[in-house]
Design a protein around this motif. Structure first.
Motif, PDB file in Angstrom:
ATOM      1  N   UNK A   1       0.851  -1.181   0.000  1.00 36.52           N
ATOM      2  CA  UNK A   1       0.000   0.000   0.000  1.00 36.52           C
ATOM      3  C   UNK A   1       0.895   1.242   0.000  1.00 36.52           C
ATOM      4  N   UNK A   2       0.768   2.021  -1.080  1.00 34.81           N
ATOM      5  CA  UNK A   2       1.559   3.249  -1.191  1.00 34.81           C
ATOM      6  C   UNK A   2       0.637   4.456  -1.031  1.00 34.81           C
ATOM      7  N   UNK A   3       1.027   5.373  -0.181  1.00 40.66           N
ATOM      8  CA  UNK A   3       0.263   6.621  -0.065  1.00 40.66           C
ATOM      9  C   UNK A   3       0.968   7.693  -0.875  1.00 40.66           C
ATOM     10  N   UNK A   4       0.203   8.449  -1.606  1.00 43.57           N
ATOM     11  CA  UNK A   4       0.771   9.596  -2.312  1.00 43.57           C
ATOM     12  C   UNK A   4       0.126  10.848  -1.743  1.00 43.57           C
ATOM     13  N   UNK A   5       0.952  11.654  -1.120  1.00 44.89           N
ATOM     14  CA  UNK A   5       0.441  12.865  -0.488  1.00 44.89           C
ATOM     15  C   UNK A   5       0.967  14.078  -1.239  1.00 44.89           C
ATOM     16  N   UNK A   6       0.240  15.161  -1.082  1.00 40.29           N
ATOM     17  CA  UNK A   6       0.727  16.380  -1.730  1.00 40.29           C
ATOM     18  C   UNK A   6      -0.338  17.446  -1.662  1.00 40.29           C
ATOM     19  N   UNK A   7       0.099  18.679  -1.783  1.00 37.77           N
ATOM     20  CA  UNK A   7      -0.866  19.782  -1.745  1.00 37.77           C
ATOM     21  C   UNK A   7      -1.721  19.801  -3.010  1.00 37.77           C
ATOM     22  N   UNK A   8      -2.715  20.665  -2.996  1.00 36.27           N
ATOM     23  CA  UNK A   8      -3.552  20.826  -4.187  1.00 36.27           C
ATOM     24  C   UNK A   8      -2.697  21.268  -5.358  1.00 36.27           C
ATOM     25  N   UNK A   9      -2.984  20.713  -6.517  1.00 35.94           N
ATOM     26  CA  UNK A   9      -2.261  21.117  -7.717  1.00 35.94           C
ATOM     27  C   UNK A   9      -0.915  20.445  -7.876  1.00 35.94           C
ATOM     28  N   UNK A  10      -0.595  19.478  -6.991  1.00 39.66           N
ATOM     29  CA  UNK A  10       0.715  18.832  -7.096  1.00 39.66           C
ATOM     30  C   UNK A  10       0.740  17.769  -8.192  1.00 39.66           C
ATOM     31  N   UNK A  11      -0.443  17.343  -8.634  1.00 38.49           N
ATOM     32  CA  UNK A  11      -0.497  16.332  -9.700  1.00 38.49           C
ATOM     33  C   UNK A  11      -0.972  14.967  -9.232  1.00 38.49           C
ATOM     34  N   UNK A  12      -1.394  14.868  -7.966  1.00 35.30           N
ATOM     35  CA  UNK A  12      -1.822  13.571  -7.405  1.00 35.30           C
ATOM     36  C   UNK A  12      -2.979  12.955  -8.200  1.00 35.30           C
ATOM     37  N   UNK A  13      -4.029  13.776  -8.383  1.00 31.41           N
ATOM     38  CA  UNK A  13      -5.212  13.251  -9.063  1.00 31.41           C
ATOM     39  C   UNK A  13      -4.935  12.976 -10.530  1.00 31.41           C
ATOM     40  N   UNK A  14      -4.067  13.801 -11.131  1.00 31.19           N
ATOM     41  CA  UNK A  14      -3.687  13.573 -12.529  1.00 31.19           C
ATOM     42  C   UNK A  14      -3.019  12.203 -12.658  1.00 31.19           C
ATOM     43  N   UNK A  15      -2.130  11.896 -11.733  1.00 30.97           N
ATOM     44  CA  UNK A  15      -1.448  10.605 -11.765  1.00 30.97           C
ATOM     45  C   UNK A  15      -2.475   9.468 -11.693  1.00 30.97           C
ATOM     46  N   UNK A  16      -3.435   9.624 -10.781  1.00 29.88           N
ATOM     47  CA  UNK A  16      -4.463   8.593 -10.614  1.00 29.88           C
ATOM     48  C   UNK A  16      -5.250   8.406 -11.915  1.00 29.88           C
ATOM     49  N   UNK A  17      -5.632   9.527 -12.536  1.00 24.85           N
ATOM     50  CA  UNK A  17      -6.453   9.455 -13.748  1.00 24.85           C
ATOM     51  C   UNK A  17      -5.659   8.932 -14.946  1.00 24.85           C
ATOM     52  N   UNK A  18      -4.380   9.316 -15.028  1.00 25.82           N
ATOM     53  CA  UNK A  18      -3.535   8.823 -16.128  1.00 25.82           C
ATOM     54  C   UNK A  18      -3.395   7.300 -16.025  1.00 25.82           C
ATOM     55  N   UNK A  19      -3.237   6.803 -14.808  1.00 26.72           N
ATOM     56  CA  UNK A  19      -3.111   5.350 -14.633  1.00 26.72           C
ATOM     57  C   UNK A  19      -4.387   4.621 -15.041  1.00 26.72           C
ATOM     58  N   UNK A  20      -5.544   5.298 -14.854  1.00 19.22           N
ATOM     59  CA  UNK A  20      -6.816   4.664 -15.219  1.00 19.22           C
ATOM     60  C   UNK A  20      -7.150   4.862 -16.696  1.00 19.22           C
ATOM     61  N   UNK A  21      -6.410   5.783 -17.370  1.00 18.26           N
ATOM     62  CA  UNK A  21      -6.585   5.919 -18.825  1.00 18.26           C
ATOM     63  C   UNK A  21      -7.456   7.084 -19.272  1.00 18.26           C
ATOM     64  N   UNK A  22      -7.594   8.099 -18.448  1.00 20.88           N
ATOM     65  CA  UNK A  22      -8.405   9.249 -18.837  1.00 20.88           C
ATOM     66  C   UNK A  22      -7.762   9.967 -20.017  1.00 20.88           C
ATOM     67  N   UNK A  23      -8.526  10.158 -21.085  1.00 20.93           N
ATOM     68  CA  UNK A  23      -7.975  10.743 -22.323  1.00 20.93           C
ATOM     69  C   UNK A  23      -7.730  12.242 -22.229  1.00 20.93           C
ATOM     70  N   UNK A  24      -8.297  12.847 -21.202  1.00 12.96           N
ATOM     71  CA  UNK A  24      -8.127  14.290 -20.993  1.00 12.96           C
ATOM     72  C   UNK A  24      -6.645  14.666 -20.879  1.00 12.96           C
ATOM     73  N   UNK A  25      -5.850  13.722 -20.380  1.00 15.67           N
ATOM     74  CA  UNK A  25      -4.422  13.987 -20.171  1.00 15.67           C
ATOM     75  C   UNK A  25      -3.604  13.320 -21.272  1.00 15.67           C
ATOM     76  N   UNK A  26      -2.600  14.070 -21.766  1.00 19.48           N
ATOM     77  CA  UNK A  26      -1.721  13.492 -22.777  1.00 19.48           C
ATOM     78  C   UNK A  26      -0.411  13.097 -22.109  1.00 19.48           C
TER      79      UNK A  26
END
Lengths: 258, 380
Positions: free
Chosen positions: A31-56
């Motif tokens: 279990x890895x925790x990824x912490x960070x302030x708003x705008x650090x890219x945490x949610x982007x990383x999560x969405x990129x791993x799931x395949x969201x096309x919004x991110x290139x």
């Protein structure tokens, strides 16, 4: 072979680079925790791993079970065992929770060469999982997330995870907006799903969640890079000194301290 | 000879060739044909027909199906027949000019019909059909009517339905349009509602090459009217829905929800007029039109028309035109549901909202199957 290997991952939305070279390895059962302030890219990383096309994805590589994850469609990732618990679960009027989840489960089972479940077997299977999250069975007949409270939506995400039994679960700020009772309930559900064959990436802004879901590793993300990694004690250190203690600006925290 | 005269000429031959009828009917037909000859087919210069070009109907020399003779009608029916739908609409006049068989139903005062009245029009190629339906529901009567239109090949259906609901009557109406993909379909429904009557109609339009539906309802004191519709168009289909809800008296309530799904090079029209007459105070009216546009080439024209002459009323209206929600698509995909299945599921869900309101279980099941097949086609 590790379950997940992220190597120097870069991603942009529009002209803006959000992930600026992330490297992370997750082995089975960790279990890895990824912490960070708003705008650090945490949610982007999560969405990129799931395949969201919004991110290139503009650079780097992600291997999942040795396969090129970035070449896979979102549905193929899910069928291969990746699950994203959404920060903002989407409301889908007109589609019942039960129909949705049965379709999802059967798509995954089919991929794995298992027999599809009929409505009866499906109900039997989910009943137990609903108890785990103290969910009302009536939720099954309601449209997906439609009219659910914030807490119900987050519980519904973990419920889906319990039913779909992923190999890699990514929890994107599952704690945000939850009161302490709801948080404990969700954490209880997540902990019940921990096991040697299931890895998790827990994305959060706050250390609070990690009191209940104790991680093996903690990574601090700032401006699209992992700036510090450590064991679970790193989360406590952050709780003491804040992101500022690591020299990271965090607007929200600064406001909170005034 | 002008183009219009030429068109009328074709119809004149057919009109004169009709099997003879009782004098009263002959008279009714002749007056209507006279009216039709004066009006001709509408053109797109006519505001009511701006987006629907009926030239393909006007051009064709449709044959009247031979050998039809008129049935006898009871006095009560004769008193109401052709009294409501306006002959200013050329298609109504044309229907009356070719009046032969009338599907007539009378539900006596206080009678509750448990089973739906079913009127099914099954037609075949190359002819013009002018079906006429008249339904009289007495005071406190209750009934359900299901009108179904289907057929094979190319033909022209020009239907007129008149419904009169007495005081406190409850009438639940369904119009299921599953015409052949080469068919032309024009249908006008005129509904006269009594005091405190409760009327619901669902218009489900799936088939046809060129389709025009007119639904006109006149409300009285305390009347409640619900007009729902679902139109599914793809390929080069065109479906035009015009509705008029006329709040003639106070304390009336109307709800209107029309949803459309457009794909391919299809087009659709929704024109919803709400009239609130001067003494129709305390009217409560809500109109919604929602469109899901799945292709770049499909075109929807949506237009609310509110004519409010009373001052103490509540009237709301809204129209939306949108595509499938990309976040919802991603959410479904992220759970393992394939992209095309996810698209079908969301499209189906959009339509299901209307189907869920249908109260006849067998009809609901049947339409769910129709939708399922249609959206399977959409997705692949």
């Amino acid at each position: 072979m590790s379950l997940l290997e992220i190597k120097d991952l870069h991603a942009t939305v529009g002209d803006r680079e959000i992930l600026k070279g992330i490297s992370l390895t997750v082995d089975a059962g960790e279990v890895h925790a990824i912490m960070g302030p708003n705008g650090s890219g945490k949610s982007t990383l999560a969405q990129v791993l799931a395949g969201r096309e919004l991110y290139a994805v503009t650079g780097g590589q992600v291997l999942y079970q040795g396969q090129d994850l970035l070449a896979m469609s979102p549905e193929d990732r899910a069928r291969a065992g990746i699950f994203l618990a959404f920060q903002y679960p989407v409301e889908i009027p007109g589609v019942s929770n039960m129909y949705f989840l049965k379709a999802a489960l059967n798509a995954i089972r089919k991929q794995q060469g298992m027999e599809e479940l009929d409505a009866f077997d499906f109900l039997n299977m989910v009943r137990e999982k609903m108890t785990l999250l103290d969910m009302d069975q009536a939720l099954l007949n309601r449209p997906v997330n439609t009219g659910f409270s914030g807490g119900e939506k987050k519980r519904n995400e973990i419920f889906q995870m319990a039913v779909l039994e992923p190999k890699l679960a990514i929890l994107d700020e599952t704690d945000s907006g939850l009161d302490i009772d709801a948080l404990k309930l969700v954490a209880h559900g997540v902990n019940a799903l921990r096991g040697p064959e299931r890895s998790m990436i827990v994305v959060t802004h706050y250390q609070r969640l990690l009191n209940y879901i104790v991680p093996d590793y903690v990574h601090v993300l700032a401006e699209g890079r992992i700036v510090k990694s450590g064991g679970k004690e790193l989360a406590l250190e952050l709780e003491e000194s804040g992101y500022a203690g690591l020299g990271i600006a965090d607007e929200e925290e600064a406001v909170g301290k005034v | 000879m002008t183009a219009v005269a030429e068109q009328i000429g074709n119809w004149l031959a057919e009109f004169s060739g009709q099997a003879p009828a009782a004098p009263w009917l002959q008279e009714l037909r002749a007056a209507a044909f006279q009216r039709f000859s004066e009006l001709g087919f509408p053109t797109t210069h006519n505001e009511e027909w701006r987006f629907t070009n009926v030239a393909p109907i006007a051009r064709r020399p449709w044959r009247n199906p031979p050998g039809k003779s008129s049935s006898e009608l009871p006095e009560e029916a004769r008193r109401h027949l052709a009294q409501y739908a306006s002959q200013a609409n050329p298609f109504v006049a044309l229907n009356t000019a070719f009046l032969a068989d009338v599907a007539f139903f009378q539900v006596p005062r206080g009678t509750v019909l448990e089973k739906p009245i079913e009127v099914t029009h099954q037609v075949a190629s190359m002819a013009a059909y002018h079906p006429r339906t008249l339904i009289l529901a007495g005071a406190n009567a209750q009934c359900t009517i299901v009108e179904t239109f289907q057929g094979t090949g190319s033909y022209f259906t020009n239907a007129v339905t008149e419904i009169v609901a007495g005081e406190n009557a409850v009438v639940d109406h369904y119009k299921i349009q599953l015409e052949s993909r080469e068919a032309y379909h024009v249908a006008t429904m005129q509904v006269q509602l009594g005091r405190n009557a409760n009327f619901t109609t669902h218009s489900i339009s799936v088939g046809g090459a060129l389709v025009r539906n007119d639904v006109n309802a006149v409300l009285s004191d305390g009347t409640e009217a619900t007009l729902n519709g679902l139109y599914l168009v793809n390929g080069s289909q065109h479906i035009d829905n015009h509705t008029v809800i006329d709040h003639a008296k106070p304390h009336g309530t109307s709800h209107e929800l029309y949803k459309g799904i457009l794909d391919g090079k299809s087009s659709a029209v929704f024109n919803g007029r709400i009239i609130v007459r001067k003494d129709a105070q305390k009217t409560d009216s809500k109109q919604t039109n929602k469109n899901l546009v799945l292709s770049d080439e499909a075109v929807i024209d949506t237009k609310p028309e509110l004519q409010i002459l009373a001052d103490d009323v509540r009237c709301t209206h809204g129209a939306t035109i949108g595509q499938l929600d990309s976040e919802a698509l991603f959410y479904l995909q992220s759970r393992g549901i394939g992209k095309s299945d996810a698209r079908s599921l969301l499209t189906y869900a959009f339509a299901q909202d209307i189907i869920d309101r249908i109260k006849v279980p067998e009809l609901k099941d049947r339409l769910e199957k129709v939708l399922f097949e249609r959206f399977h086609e959409h997705a692949h």
